[in-house]
Enzyme design. Structure first.
Site, mmCIF file in Angstrom:
data_model
loop_
_atom_site.group_PDB
_atom_site.id
_atom_site.type_symbol
_atom_site.label_atom_id
_atom_site.label_comp_id
_atom_site.label_asym_id
_atom_site.label_seq_id
_atom_site.Cartn_x
_atom_site.Cartn_y
_atom_site.Cartn_z
ATOM 1 N N CYS A 233 -0.469 10.119 18.174
ATOM 2 C CA CYS A 233 -1.369 10.272 19.315
ATOM 3 C C CYS A 233 -1.266 9.030 20.187
ATOM 4 C CB CYS A 233 -2.785 10.422 18.788
ATOM 5 S SG CYS A 233 -3.713 11.633 19.675
ATOM 6 N N HIS B 74 0.807 -1.224 0.000
ATOM 7 C CA HIS B 74 0.000 0.000 0.000
ATOM 8 C C HIS B 74 0.838 1.271 0.000
ATOM 9 C CE1 HIS B 74 -0.073 1.368 4.356
ATOM 10 N NE2 HIS B 74 0.420 0.168 4.515
HETATM 11 N N1 PLP Z 1 7.906 0.240 8.171
HETATM 12 C C1 PLP Z 1 7.835 1.520 7.785
HETATM 13 C C2 PLP Z 1 9.098 2.291 7.583
HETATM 14 C C3 PLP Z 1 6.591 2.123 7.587
HETATM 15 O O1 PLP Z 1 6.530 3.408 7.216
HETATM 16 C C4 PLP Z 1 5.424 1.353 7.810
HETATM 17 C C5 PLP Z 1 4.088 1.972 7.671
HETATM 18 O O2 PLP Z 1 3.921 3.175 7.713
HETATM 19 C C6 PLP Z 1 5.562 0.018 8.196
HETATM 20 C C7 PLP Z 1 6.815 -0.501 8.369
HETATM 21 C C8 PLP Z 1 4.366 -0.839 8.455
HETATM 22 O O3 PLP Z 1 3.762 -1.227 7.244
HETATM 23 P P1 PLP Z 1 2.261 -1.792 7.257
HETATM 24 O O4 PLP Z 1 1.367 -0.634 7.439
HETATM 25 O O5 PLP Z 1 2.089 -2.430 5.908
HETATM 26 O O6 PLP Z 1 2.203 -2.772 8.354
#
Ligand code: PLP
Length: 398
Positions: A330, A206
């Site tokens: 938050c 996503h």
């Molecule tokens: N790692 C990083 C650097 C992220 O920015 C994010 C989500 O923002 C994630 C891991 C987690 O991904 P997911 O939302 O697919 O679990």
């Protein structure tokens, strides 16, 4: 402002699913609904789709073999699988190295592991957001089971030298495993695991115009991990559960689209990001660039506004039809300043007033021009009601 006119500058939170991705997914919800593990023709179609998708993700990450690609449900699951999977099979080694600016899906897991006897070293960053690689190198020892470092930071876009880090780690202790959280890098910069000594690397669809709820983990051939989810024999026994065929197909399509235009898009998006930065910094006197790392993903900037409350800026931006995000999360009812900006030593005066803008291939020049025109008025308005009016003085450069 209607939703169609929204200016979406929060693409590090999530991205719009590309229409071609939706189109590719649709048949696998309806006519091609087979379970890839069954033996009739309907299942073969689903099975082939999963196989082709694995090939695409292999290419996307520059892996050697599609067997090295494991499908997961998200970036968080990829990280948890990598970390817990490695530690479970290396029970005698209790030392982990990570950075202070990782995503909570990594940091909160390490907080848990500390309660279970693990020693975790958290490596710092400098005021630009760059990682202290020398400090990291000093920490690697005989007992280090895992080094886990993100590829690109979600708040500042800082790119960490993961190839160099993996080389250093393996030189000191070839048995230490290296996990890279590449959730904010994949689709934004080229990723090629084969050119590195990285053992495990996680992504999430996503963040590059694929659907939410699907991710992947690269596990280098020969790297042993224990499964996080135990059950059937899917994913070569490393992740049980019937494959999410439509989402796997969607992630592969999103990866294919990202690969097709990566270089051109990077240039275009970087130009827009730079215009946004320059526009804001030249017009607003109390604006400070937080994100000044040597290398940054092209779509991200992070700007602090002295003495102004970030949440208020976001609310006013929202009223003007602009989506962005503040560095703060938050937590339990209180507004905690971002752990990333704190690790960088961003001064208290702009810590609470820091905004992340993250662009995508859908961002237009009009979006950026409108934001550059709108934001100064918002900041000026908020400065007028700020208790720090005296410190702020004149806000706009005319
Ligand atoms: N790692 C990083 C650097 C992220 O920015 C994010 C989500 O923002 C994630 C891991 C987690 O991904 P997911 O939302 O697919 O679990």
């Amino acid at each position: 402002m209607s939703l169609n006119n929204l200016i979406y500058l929060d693409n590090n939170a999530t991205t719009k699913v590309d229409e071609k991705v939706v189109e590719a997914m649709l048949p696998y919800f309806s006519e091609e609904y087979g379970n890839p593990s069954s033996i009739y023709d309907l299942a073969h179609t689903a099975n082939s789709a999963v196989r082709r998708s694995r090939e695409t993700i292999k290419e996307f990450l520059g892996a050697k073999d599609s067997k090295e690609i494991l499908f997961t449900s998200c970036g968080s699951e990829s990280a948890n699988t990598a970390i817990k999977g490695v530690l479970e099979l290396n029970k005698t080694k209790k030392h982990i190295i990570t950075s202070k600016v990782e995503h909570p899906c990594v940091l909160n897991l390490y907080k848990e592991l500390e309660k279970h006897g693990y020693k975790v070293d958290y490596i710092g960053v400098d005021s630009s957001g760059d990682l202290d690689v020398q400090e990291l190198a000093k920490k690697v020892g005989k007992d280090t089971a895992l080094v886990s470092i993100m590829y690109a930071n979600n708040e500042t876009g800082a790119i960490f030298p993961v190839k160099e880090i993996a080389d250093i780690v393996k030189d000191i202790n070839p048995e230490t495993k290296v996990f890279v959280d590449a959730v904010q890098a994949a689709g934004k910069i080229p990723v090629n695991v084969q050119e590195t000594k990285i053992d495990l690397l996680g992504i999430s669809a996503h963040k590059f115009h694929g659907p939410k709820g699907i991710g992947a983990l690269y596990v280098k051939s020969g790297t042993m991990i224990a499964p996080l989810i135990v059950g059937g024999h899917q994913e070569r026994g490393k992740r049980a559960g019937t494959e999410n065929v439509p989402y796997i197909v969607g992630m592969a399509k999103a990866a294919e689209l990202a690969m097709e235009n990566l270089d051109d898009e990077l240039c275009r998006v970087k130009k827009l990001r730079d215009t946004l930065e320059e526009g804001i910094l030249s017009k607003i006197k109390n604006a400070r660039l937080n994100a000044t790392a040597k290398n940054r993903v092209p779509n991200t900037t992070n700007i602090g506004f002295l003495y102004i409350e970030g949440e208020l800026i976001l609310l006013h931006l929202n009223d003007a039809g602009i989506c962005a995000s503040s560095g703060s999360a938050c937590t339990s009812g209180s507004l905690e300043p971002s752990h990333v900006l704190r690790a960088m030593g961003v001064p208290f005066t702009s810590l609470h007033g820091s905004i992340r803008f993250s662009l995508s291939r859908y961002t237009t020049e009009e979006d950026i021009n409108y934001t550059v025109q709108t934001l100064p008025h918002i900041i000026e308005k908020l400065a007028r009601i700020s208790p720090f009016q005296k410190e702020l003085g004149e806000i706009l450069n005319h």
